[in-house]
Enzyme design. Structure first.
Site, short mmCIF file in Angstrom:
data_model
loop_
_atom_site.label_atom_id
_atom_site.label_comp_id
_atom_site.label_asym_id
_atom_site.label_seq_id
_atom_site.Cartn_x
_atom_site.Cartn_y
_atom_site.Cartn_z
N ARG A 95 0.82 -1.22 0.00
CA ARG A 95 0.00 0.00 0.00
C ARG A 95 0.85 1.26 0.00
O ARG A 95 0.44 2.29 -0.54
CB ARG A 95 -0.87 0.04 1.25
CG ARG A 95 -1.82 -1.10 1.40
CD ARG A 95 -2.59 -0.93 2.68
NE ARG A 95 -3.20 0.39 2.73
CZ ARG A 95 -4.34 0.70 2.17
NH1 ARG A 95 -5.04 -0.21 1.55
NH2 ARG A 95 -4.82 1.92 2.25
N CYS A 119 -7.37 -4.13 2.84
CA CYS A 119 -6.33 -5.13 3.14
C CYS A 119 -6.73 -5.89 4.38
O CYS A 119 -7.80 -5.65 4.94
CB CYS A 119 -4.97 -4.47 3.29
SG CYS A 119 -4.79 -3.61 4.84
N ARG A 407 8.20 -8.97 4.93
CA ARG A 407 7.96 -7.57 4.54
C ARG A 407 8.54 -6.62 5.58
O ARG A 407 8.85 -5.48 5.24
CB ARG A 407 6.46 -7.32 4.43
CG ARG A 407 5.79 -8.10 3.34
CD ARG A 407 4.35 -7.71 3.23
NE ARG A 407 4.25 -6.25 3.16
CZ ARG A 407 3.16 -5.56 3.44
NH1 ARG A 407 2.08 -6.18 3.82
NH2 ARG A 407 3.16 -4.25 3.34
#
Ligand code: EPU
Length: 445
Positions: A95, A119, A407
Protein backbone atom coordinates in the site's frame (compact mmCIF):
# COMPACT_ATOMS: atom_id res chain seq x y z
CA UNK A 1 7.10 -20.51 -0.44
CA UNK A 2 8.75 -20.88 2.96
CA UNK A 3 7.39 -21.50 6.41
CA UNK A 4 8.86 -21.25 9.88
CA UNK A 5 9.34 -24.00 12.47
CA UNK A 6 9.76 -22.88 16.04
CA UNK A 7 10.60 -25.19 18.88
CA UNK A 8 9.39 -23.21 21.88
CA UNK A 9 10.22 -22.89 25.53
CA UNK A 10 13.72 -21.42 25.43
CA UNK A 11 14.29 -18.18 27.37
CA UNK A 12 16.01 -15.70 25.04
CA UNK A 13 19.36 -14.34 26.23
CA UNK A 14 21.85 -11.94 24.69
CA UNK A 15 22.02 -8.88 22.51
CA UNK A 16 20.17 -8.10 19.30
CA UNK A 17 20.69 -5.14 16.98
CA UNK A 18 17.70 -3.32 15.52
CA UNK A 19 17.58 -2.66 11.75
CA UNK A 20 16.50 0.48 9.97
CA UNK A 21 12.78 1.28 10.23
CA UNK A 22 10.63 -0.08 7.41
CA UNK A 23 8.04 2.68 7.78
CA UNK A 24 10.73 5.39 7.63
CA UNK A 25 12.71 3.76 4.81
CA UNK A 26 9.73 3.49 2.43
CA UNK A 27 8.72 7.21 2.42
CA UNK A 28 12.38 8.33 2.44
CA UNK A 29 13.25 6.14 -0.56
CA UNK A 30 10.24 7.60 -2.37
CA UNK A 31 11.07 11.18 -1.29
CA UNK A 32 14.32 10.95 -3.29
CA UNK A 33 12.08 11.49 -6.35
CA UNK A 34 11.75 15.12 -5.24
CA UNK A 35 15.43 15.94 -5.78
CA UNK A 36 17.02 14.93 -9.11
CA UNK A 37 20.48 13.39 -8.72
CA UNK A 38 22.32 10.68 -6.81
CA UNK A 39 21.18 9.79 -3.29
CA UNK A 40 23.01 7.72 -0.69
CA UNK A 41 20.96 6.13 2.09
CA UNK A 42 22.37 4.19 5.03
CA UNK A 43 20.72 1.75 7.43
CA UNK A 44 18.15 0.73 4.80
CA UNK A 45 16.68 -2.58 5.99
CA UNK A 46 16.87 -5.58 3.68
CA UNK A 47 13.12 -6.27 3.47
CA UNK A 48 10.65 -7.39 0.83
CA UNK A 49 8.87 -4.00 1.00
CA UNK A 50 12.15 -2.16 0.41
CA UNK A 51 12.81 -4.38 -2.61
CA UNK A 52 9.32 -3.61 -3.94
CA UNK A 53 9.85 0.13 -3.44
CA UNK A 54 13.19 0.04 -5.27
CA UNK A 55 11.63 -1.91 -8.13
CA UNK A 56 8.78 0.64 -8.31
CA UNK A 57 11.35 3.47 -8.43
CA UNK A 58 13.19 1.51 -11.13
CA UNK A 59 10.01 1.33 -13.21
CA UNK A 60 9.59 5.08 -12.79
CA UNK A 61 13.09 5.45 -14.28
CA UNK A 62 15.25 5.72 -11.16
CA UNK A 63 17.75 2.85 -10.93
CA UNK A 64 19.32 1.82 -7.64
CA UNK A 65 22.36 -0.09 -6.52
CA UNK A 66 21.95 -2.21 -3.41
CA UNK A 67 25.10 -4.05 -2.25
CA UNK A 68 24.71 -7.40 -0.52
CA UNK A 69 24.14 -7.42 3.21
CA UNK A 70 21.86 -5.97 5.82
CA UNK A 71 21.95 -2.23 6.46
CA UNK A 72 24.03 -1.66 3.34
CA UNK A 73 24.33 1.73 1.67
CA UNK A 74 21.73 2.13 -1.07
CA UNK A 75 22.63 4.31 -4.05
CA UNK A 76 19.70 5.74 -6.02
CA UNK A 77 19.74 7.84 -9.15
CA UNK A 78 16.66 10.04 -9.53
CA UNK A 79 18.06 12.28 -12.29
CA UNK A 80 15.40 11.27 -14.78
CA UNK A 81 11.77 10.29 -14.49
CA UNK A 82 10.49 8.25 -17.39
CA UNK A 83 7.11 7.08 -16.14
CA UNK A 84 4.78 8.72 -13.55
CA UNK A 85 2.84 5.65 -12.59
CA UNK A 86 2.44 3.18 -9.73
CA UNK A 87 0.67 0.18 -11.31
CA UNK A 88 -1.86 -2.09 -9.61
CA UNK A 89 0.47 -5.10 -9.50
CA UNK A 90 2.85 -3.15 -7.23
CA UNK A 91 0.31 -1.20 -5.14
CA UNK A 92 -1.74 -4.31 -4.34
CA UNK A 93 1.39 -5.90 -2.84
CA UNK A 94 2.41 -2.80 -0.90
CA UNK A 95 0.00 0.00 0.00
CA UNK A 96 2.87 2.40 0.74
CA UNK A 97 3.39 2.68 -3.05
CA UNK A 98 0.64 5.30 -2.93
CA UNK A 99 3.33 7.59 -1.46
CA UNK A 100 4.67 8.28 -4.97
CA UNK A 101 1.59 10.44 -5.61
CA UNK A 102 2.82 13.57 -3.78
CA UNK A 103 6.43 13.50 -5.10
CA UNK A 104 5.42 12.73 -8.72
CA UNK A 105 2.83 15.52 -8.74
CA UNK A 106 5.36 17.92 -7.23
CA UNK A 107 8.12 17.06 -9.69
CA UNK A 108 6.24 16.11 -12.87
CA UNK A 109 2.87 17.80 -12.47
CA UNK A 110 1.18 14.46 -13.07
CA UNK A 111 0.84 11.00 -11.55
CA UNK A 112 -1.20 7.88 -12.12
CA UNK A 113 -1.48 5.63 -9.10
CA UNK A 114 -3.61 2.54 -8.60
CA UNK A 115 -5.99 2.76 -5.65
CA UNK A 116 -4.79 0.24 -3.06
CA UNK A 117 -8.17 -1.21 -2.05
CA UNK A 118 -8.74 -2.83 1.35
CA UNK A 119 -6.33 -5.13 3.14
CA UNK A 120 -6.24 -7.70 5.90
CA UNK A 121 -6.40 -5.11 8.68
CA UNK A 122 -9.10 -2.80 7.37
CA UNK A 123 -10.61 -0.72 4.56
CA UNK A 124 -7.83 1.87 4.71
CA UNK A 125 -9.03 4.54 2.25
CA UNK A 126 -6.72 7.29 0.90
CA UNK A 127 -9.30 10.11 0.88
CA UNK A 128 -7.18 12.22 3.25
CA UNK A 129 -4.16 11.98 0.93
CA UNK A 130 -6.29 13.24 -1.98
CA UNK A 131 -8.02 15.93 0.09
CA UNK A 132 -4.66 17.35 1.23
CA UNK A 133 -3.17 17.29 -2.26
CA UNK A 134 -6.32 18.91 -3.69
CA UNK A 135 -5.92 21.75 -1.19
CA UNK A 136 -2.45 22.31 -2.71
CA UNK A 137 -4.02 22.62 -6.19
CA UNK A 138 -3.97 19.03 -7.50
CA UNK A 139 -6.94 17.67 -9.46
CA UNK A 140 -7.87 14.00 -9.48
CA UNK A 141 -9.97 11.74 -11.67
CA UNK A 142 -10.78 8.13 -10.98
CA UNK A 143 -10.41 5.86 -13.98
CA UNK A 144 -10.39 2.07 -14.03
CA UNK A 145 -9.27 1.75 -10.41
CA UNK A 146 -6.53 4.35 -10.89
CA UNK A 147 -6.29 7.90 -9.58
CA UNK A 148 -5.04 10.25 -12.29
CA UNK A 149 -3.62 13.41 -10.75
CA UNK A 150 -2.55 16.67 -12.36
CA UNK A 151 -1.31 20.01 -11.13
CA UNK A 152 -0.05 23.09 -12.98
CA UNK A 153 1.17 25.00 -9.99
CA UNK A 154 1.35 23.74 -6.40
CA UNK A 155 0.26 26.45 -3.95
CA UNK A 156 0.71 26.40 -0.17
CA UNK A 157 -2.53 25.85 1.78
CA UNK A 158 -4.05 25.15 5.21
CA UNK A 159 -4.86 21.44 5.42
CA UNK A 160 -7.01 19.91 8.15
CA UNK A 161 -6.79 16.12 8.29
CA UNK A 162 -9.96 14.44 9.61
CA UNK A 163 -7.75 11.98 11.52
CA UNK A 164 -3.98 11.76 12.00
CA UNK A 165 -2.85 9.60 9.08
CA UNK A 166 0.80 8.57 8.80
CA UNK A 167 1.20 8.07 5.04
CA UNK A 168 -1.43 10.78 4.36
CA UNK A 169 0.68 13.31 6.28
CA UNK A 170 3.81 12.08 4.46
CA UNK A 171 2.23 12.28 0.99
CA UNK A 172 0.98 15.83 1.50
CA UNK A 173 4.23 16.90 3.18
CA UNK A 174 6.23 15.68 0.18
CA UNK A 175 4.14 17.83 -2.17
CA UNK A 176 4.02 20.89 0.12
CA UNK A 177 7.84 21.18 0.25
CA UNK A 178 7.84 22.21 -3.43
CA UNK A 179 4.65 24.33 -3.32
CA UNK A 180 4.65 28.05 -3.79
CA UNK A 181 4.11 29.59 -0.33
CA UNK A 182 3.39 28.33 3.16
CA UNK A 183 1.37 25.21 3.99
CA UNK A 184 0.11 24.29 7.44
CA UNK A 185 -0.82 20.65 8.07
CA UNK A 186 -3.27 20.49 11.00
CA UNK A 187 -3.98 17.23 12.87
CA UNK A 188 -0.83 15.81 11.28
CA UNK A 189 0.50 12.40 12.35
CA UNK A 190 3.19 12.66 15.06
CA UNK A 191 4.79 9.27 14.41
CA UNK A 192 8.63 9.18 14.58
CA UNK A 193 8.74 7.97 10.96
CA UNK A 194 7.06 11.24 9.85
CA UNK A 195 9.76 13.06 11.82
CA UNK A 196 12.51 11.07 10.06
CA UNK A 197 11.00 11.92 6.67
CA UNK A 198 10.85 15.61 7.59
CA UNK A 199 14.53 15.45 8.63
CA UNK A 200 15.44 13.89 5.28
CA UNK A 201 13.44 16.51 3.37
CA UNK A 202 15.21 19.20 5.35
CA UNK A 203 18.58 17.65 4.46
CA UNK A 204 17.51 18.15 0.81
CA UNK A 205 16.82 21.84 1.44
CA UNK A 206 13.14 21.81 2.47
CA UNK A 207 11.88 24.27 5.08
CA UNK A 208 9.77 22.42 7.63
CA UNK A 209 8.86 23.13 11.26
CA UNK A 210 6.75 21.32 13.82
CA UNK A 211 7.29 17.68 12.79
CA UNK A 212 6.53 15.44 15.76
CA UNK A 213 3.67 17.76 16.77
CA UNK A 214 0.18 17.81 15.26
CA UNK A 215 0.86 21.06 13.35
CA UNK A 216 3.53 20.98 10.65
CA UNK A 217 4.42 24.19 8.83
CA UNK A 218 6.13 24.05 5.45
CA UNK A 219 7.59 27.00 3.61
CA UNK A 220 7.83 25.79 0.01
CA UNK A 221 11.09 26.09 -1.94
CA UNK A 222 11.50 26.09 -5.75
CA UNK A 223 13.79 23.03 -5.89
CA UNK A 224 15.49 20.39 -3.71
CA UNK A 225 18.87 18.66 -4.14
CA UNK A 226 20.13 15.32 -2.79
CA UNK A 227 21.54 15.60 0.76
CA UNK A 228 25.28 16.42 0.86
CA UNK A 229 26.02 13.48 3.20
CA UNK A 230 24.56 9.94 3.18
CA UNK A 231 21.33 9.89 5.18
CA UNK A 232 20.87 7.15 7.81
CA UNK A 233 17.33 5.80 8.29
CA UNK A 234 16.16 5.74 11.94
CA UNK A 235 16.06 2.39 13.78
CA UNK A 236 12.81 0.41 13.77
CA UNK A 237 10.83 0.96 16.99
CA UNK A 238 8.39 -1.87 16.19
CA UNK A 239 11.18 -4.36 15.53
CA UNK A 240 12.79 -3.25 18.82
CA UNK A 241 9.45 -3.64 20.64
CA UNK A 242 8.96 -7.10 19.13
CA UNK A 243 12.35 -8.33 20.46
CA UNK A 244 11.57 -6.88 23.89
CA UNK A 245 8.25 -8.74 23.83
CA UNK A 246 10.11 -11.91 22.76
CA UNK A 247 12.37 -11.61 25.81
CA UNK A 248 9.33 -10.98 28.01
CA UNK A 249 7.22 -13.89 26.73
CA UNK A 250 10.09 -16.39 27.09
CA UNK A 251 11.17 -15.14 30.53
CA UNK A 252 14.59 -14.17 29.20
CA UNK A 253 17.06 -11.31 29.44
CA UNK A 254 17.80 -9.42 26.23
CA UNK A 255 19.56 -6.18 25.34
CA UNK A 256 18.22 -4.46 22.25
CA UNK A 257 20.91 -2.32 20.61
CA UNK A 258 20.45 0.64 18.29
CA UNK A 259 16.95 0.99 19.70
CA UNK A 260 15.03 4.26 19.33
CA UNK A 261 14.64 4.52 23.11
CA UNK A 262 12.66 7.77 23.22
CA UNK A 263 10.14 6.47 20.68
CA UNK A 264 9.44 3.29 22.67
CA UNK A 265 7.94 5.00 25.75
CA UNK A 266 4.43 3.48 25.73
CA UNK A 267 5.73 -0.03 24.98
CA UNK A 268 8.38 0.11 27.73
CA UNK A 269 5.81 1.42 30.20
CA UNK A 270 3.45 -1.49 29.40
CA UNK A 271 6.29 -4.03 29.70
CA UNK A 272 7.24 -2.66 33.12
CA UNK A 273 3.61 -2.81 34.23
CA UNK A 274 3.62 -6.48 33.12
CA UNK A 275 6.39 -7.19 35.62
CA UNK A 276 9.48 -6.91 33.42
CA UNK A 277 12.61 -5.10 34.57
CA UNK A 278 13.48 -2.65 31.82
CA UNK A 279 16.46 -0.28 31.83
CA UNK A 280 17.42 2.12 29.07
CA UNK A 281 20.57 3.87 27.98
CA UNK A 282 20.33 6.54 25.32
CA UNK A 283 24.13 6.71 24.91
CA UNK A 284 24.30 3.39 23.07
CA UNK A 285 26.30 4.74 20.14
CA UNK A 286 25.09 4.64 16.54
CA UNK A 287 21.67 5.92 15.65
CA UNK A 288 19.92 4.72 18.81
CA UNK A 289 20.39 3.61 22.41
CA UNK A 290 20.05 0.36 24.32
CA UNK A 291 17.12 -1.21 26.11
CA UNK A 292 17.66 -4.13 28.46
CA UNK A 293 14.71 -6.31 29.49
CA UNK A 294 14.67 -9.11 32.02
CA UNK A 295 11.75 -11.09 33.36
CA UNK A 296 12.12 -13.39 36.31
CA UNK A 297 8.61 -13.39 37.84
CA UNK A 298 5.24 -14.18 36.27
CA UNK A 299 3.73 -11.90 33.60
CA UNK A 300 1.05 -9.60 34.96
CA UNK A 301 -2.02 -8.75 32.86
CA UNK A 302 -1.91 -5.22 31.42
CA UNK A 303 -4.75 -3.78 29.33
CA UNK A 304 -3.79 -1.54 26.43
CA UNK A 305 -5.54 0.69 23.93
CA UNK A 306 -3.85 1.53 20.64
CA UNK A 307 -3.46 5.24 19.94
CA UNK A 308 -1.57 7.46 17.51
CA UNK A 309 1.99 8.22 18.68
CA UNK A 310 3.01 8.70 21.50
CA UNK A 311 0.29 6.23 22.57
CA UNK A 312 0.61 2.45 22.39
CA UNK A 313 1.28 1.64 18.69
CA UNK A 314 -1.21 -0.42 16.70
CA UNK A 315 1.82 -2.15 15.15
CA UNK A 316 2.57 -3.70 18.59
CA UNK A 317 -1.02 -4.71 19.40
CA UNK A 318 -0.81 -8.25 17.98
CA UNK A 319 2.48 -8.90 19.79
CA UNK A 320 0.92 -7.62 23.04
CA UNK A 321 -2.00 -10.02 22.62
CA UNK A 322 0.43 -12.95 22.36
CA UNK A 323 2.18 -11.76 25.53
CA UNK A 324 -1.07 -11.34 27.46
CA UNK A 325 -2.14 -14.84 26.39
CA UNK A 326 0.29 -16.20 28.99
CA UNK A 327 -0.13 -13.50 31.66
CA UNK A 328 -1.55 -14.35 35.09
CA UNK A 329 -5.07 -12.99 34.68
CA UNK A 330 -7.45 -10.99 32.49
CA UNK A 331 -6.55 -8.07 30.25
CA UNK A 332 -8.37 -6.06 27.60
CA UNK A 333 -6.90 -5.04 24.27
CA UNK A 334 -8.65 -2.22 22.47
CA UNK A 335 -7.78 -1.43 18.84
CA UNK A 336 -8.77 2.12 17.88
CA UNK A 337 -6.75 2.69 14.66
CA UNK A 338 -7.87 -0.13 12.36
CA UNK A 339 -11.28 -1.82 12.26
CA UNK A 340 -10.14 -5.39 11.59
CA UNK A 341 -6.84 -5.98 13.28
CA UNK A 342 -7.60 -9.05 15.42
CA UNK A 343 -7.01 -11.75 12.79
CA UNK A 344 -4.19 -13.19 14.91
CA UNK A 345 -6.65 -13.91 17.75
CA UNK A 346 -8.15 -16.89 15.90
CA UNK A 347 -4.68 -18.34 15.31
CA UNK A 348 -3.63 -17.79 18.93
CA UNK A 349 -6.80 -19.66 19.98
CA UNK A 350 -5.50 -22.66 18.02
CA UNK A 351 -2.45 -22.55 20.28
CA UNK A 352 -4.58 -22.71 23.42
CA UNK A 353 -5.00 -19.00 24.15
CA UNK A 354 -8.28 -17.81 25.71
CA UNK A 355 -9.27 -14.69 23.78
CA UNK A 356 -12.73 -13.26 23.15
CA UNK A 357 -12.65 -10.63 20.42
CA UNK A 358 -15.73 -8.40 20.33
CA UNK A 359 -15.62 -5.56 17.84
CA UNK A 360 -12.74 -3.26 18.69
CA UNK A 361 -11.99 -4.95 22.01
CA UNK A 362 -10.57 -8.37 22.85
CA UNK A 363 -10.62 -9.88 26.32
CA UNK A 364 -7.62 -12.09 27.02
CA UNK A 365 -7.63 -14.56 29.89
CA UNK A 366 -4.07 -15.70 30.41
CA UNK A 367 -3.33 -19.45 30.37
CA UNK A 368 -0.35 -21.14 32.06
CA UNK A 369 1.15 -22.21 28.69
CA UNK A 370 0.46 -22.18 24.96
CA UNK A 371 0.71 -25.32 22.82
CA UNK A 372 2.59 -25.55 19.54
CA UNK A 373 0.36 -25.81 16.45
CA UNK A 374 0.26 -25.12 12.72
CA UNK A 375 -0.90 -21.52 12.27
CA UNK A 376 -1.37 -19.10 9.42
CA UNK A 377 0.09 -15.60 9.29
CA UNK A 378 -2.49 -13.09 8.01
CA UNK A 379 -0.50 -9.85 8.04
CA UNK A 380 2.89 -8.59 9.11
CA UNK A 381 2.30 -7.90 12.81
CA UNK A 382 -0.04 -10.90 13.17
CA UNK A 383 2.91 -12.99 11.98
CA UNK A 384 5.13 -11.44 14.63
CA UNK A 385 2.58 -12.30 17.33
CA UNK A 386 2.53 -15.94 16.16
CA UNK A 387 6.34 -16.05 16.30
CA UNK A 388 6.22 -14.78 19.90
CA UNK A 389 3.56 -17.35 20.78
CA UNK A 390 5.67 -20.08 19.14
CA UNK A 391 8.77 -19.05 21.10
CA UNK A 392 6.87 -19.46 24.37
CA UNK A 393 4.75 -22.49 23.45
CA UNK A 394 5.28 -26.07 24.54
CA UNK A 395 6.33 -28.15 21.53
CA UNK A 396 6.69 -27.06 17.92
CA UNK A 397 4.88 -24.38 15.99
CA UNK A 398 4.68 -24.18 12.24
CA UNK A 399 3.90 -20.73 10.77
CA UNK A 400 2.60 -20.66 7.20
CA UNK A 401 2.50 -17.68 4.80
CA UNK A 402 5.85 -16.39 5.88
CA UNK A 403 6.01 -13.74 3.16
CA UNK A 404 4.14 -11.34 5.48
CA UNK A 405 6.97 -11.53 7.99
CA UNK A 406 9.64 -10.89 5.35
CA UNK A 407 7.96 -7.57 4.54
CA UNK A 408 8.97 -6.09 7.88
CA UNK A 409 11.54 -8.13 9.85
CA UNK A 410 15.12 -8.32 8.61
CA UNK A 411 16.80 -11.73 9.20
CA UNK A 412 14.27 -12.57 11.90
CA UNK A 413 15.23 -16.20 12.43
CA UNK A 414 18.97 -15.44 12.46
CA UNK A 415 18.46 -12.73 15.08
CA UNK A 416 16.22 -14.95 17.24
CA UNK A 417 18.57 -17.94 16.96
CA UNK A 418 21.50 -15.76 18.04
CA UNK A 419 19.45 -15.15 21.21
CA UNK A 420 19.13 -18.90 21.79
CA UNK A 421 15.81 -19.57 20.04
CA UNK A 422 15.26 -22.61 17.85
CA UNK A 423 13.71 -21.26 14.66
CA UNK A 424 14.11 -22.77 11.20
CA UNK A 425 12.92 -21.54 7.83
CA UNK A 426 12.04 -24.39 5.52
CA UNK A 427 10.27 -24.79 2.17
CA UNK A 428 6.53 -25.47 2.32
CA UNK A 429 6.91 -29.13 1.28
CA UNK A 430 8.79 -29.95 4.47
CA UNK A 431 6.46 -31.36 7.11
CA UNK A 432 6.84 -31.70 10.81
CA UNK A 433 6.40 -35.45 11.27
CA UNK A 434 7.24 -35.71 14.94
CA UNK A 435 5.23 -33.25 17.04
CA UNK A 436 7.46 -31.84 19.73
CA UNK A 437 10.59 -32.39 17.66
CA UNK A 438 12.81 -29.47 16.78
CA UNK A 439 13.93 -31.20 13.63
CA UNK A 440 11.72 -30.76 10.55
CA UNK A 441 11.73 -33.75 8.21
CA UNK A 442 11.29 -33.51 4.45
CA UNK A 443 8.44 -35.73 3.33
CA UNK A 444 9.11 -37.39 -0.01
CA UNK A 445 6.98 -36.22 -2.95
N1 EPU B 1 -7.46 6.67 7.04
C1 EPU B 1 -8.55 7.12 6.35
N2 EPU B 1 -8.33 7.87 5.21
C2 EPU B 1 -7.08 8.15 4.77
C3 EPU B 1 -5.96 7.67 5.49
C4 EPU B 1 -6.18 6.94 6.63
O1 EPU B 1 -9.70 6.87 6.70
O2 EPU B 1 -6.96 8.83 3.73
C5 EPU B 1 -7.67 5.88 8.28
C6 EPU B 1 -7.16 4.44 8.15
O3 EPU B 1 -8.11 3.61 7.52
C7 EPU B 1 -6.89 4.08 9.60
C8 EPU B 1 -6.41 5.40 10.21
O4 EPU B 1 -6.85 6.42 9.31
O5 EPU B 1 -8.09 3.69 10.22
C9 EPU B 1 -4.91 5.55 10.37
O6 EPU B 1 -4.26 5.05 9.21
P1 EPU B 1 -2.88 5.65 8.66
O7 EPU B 1 -3.15 6.38 7.41
O8 EPU B 1 -2.16 6.37 9.74
O9 EPU B 1 -2.10 4.31 8.30
P2 EPU B 1 -1.11 4.13 7.10
O10 EPU B 1 -0.41 5.41 6.85
O11 EPU B 1 -1.79 3.46 5.97
C10 EPU B 1 1.00 3.51 8.54
C11 EPU B 1 1.94 2.37 8.64
C12 EPU B 1 1.21 1.18 9.25
C13 EPU B 1 0.71 1.59 10.64
C14 EPU B 1 -0.17 2.83 10.54
C15 EPU B 1 -0.62 3.37 11.88
C16 EPU B 1 3.45 2.77 6.80
C17 EPU B 1 3.95 2.36 5.47
N3 EPU B 1 2.44 2.05 7.31
O12 EPU B 1 -0.08 3.08 7.70
O13 EPU B 1 2.17 0.13 9.38
O14 EPU B 1 -0.03 0.54 11.21
O15 EPU B 1 0.54 3.88 9.84
O16 EPU B 1 0.46 3.70 12.67
O17 EPU B 1 3.94 3.71 7.39
C18 EPU B 1 2.89 -2.08 9.60
O18 EPU B 1 4.06 -1.67 9.57
O19 EPU B 1 2.61 -3.27 9.91
C19 EPU B 1 1.80 -1.18 9.28
C20 EPU B 1 0.58 -1.61 8.96
Amino acid sequence: MDKLFIHGGRPLQGTVRVSGAKNAALPILIATLLAPGEHLLDNVPDLADVGLTLSLLGRIGCPSLVPEGAGARVRLDTSRIAWSEAPYDVVRKMRASVLVLGPLLARQGQARVSLPGGCAIGVRPVDQHLKGLEALGCRFELEGGYVNGRVDHLRGAEIHFDMPTVTGTENVLMAAVLADGVSVLHNAAREPEVVDLARFLRAMGARIEGEGTSTITVDGVPALRPPRAPYAIMPDRIEAGTYLAAAAITGGAVTVEQAPVDELGAVIEALRAAGCEVSTDTQGGGPGGRVHLRRTGPLQPVSIETQPHPGFPTDMQAQWMALMSVAQGRSEIRETIFENRFMHAAELLRMGARIEPDGHCAVVNGVPALQGATVMATDLRASASLVLAGLAAQGSTEILRLYHLDRGYERLEAKLNALGADVQRVPDDVRLVRPGSAQPVRVAG
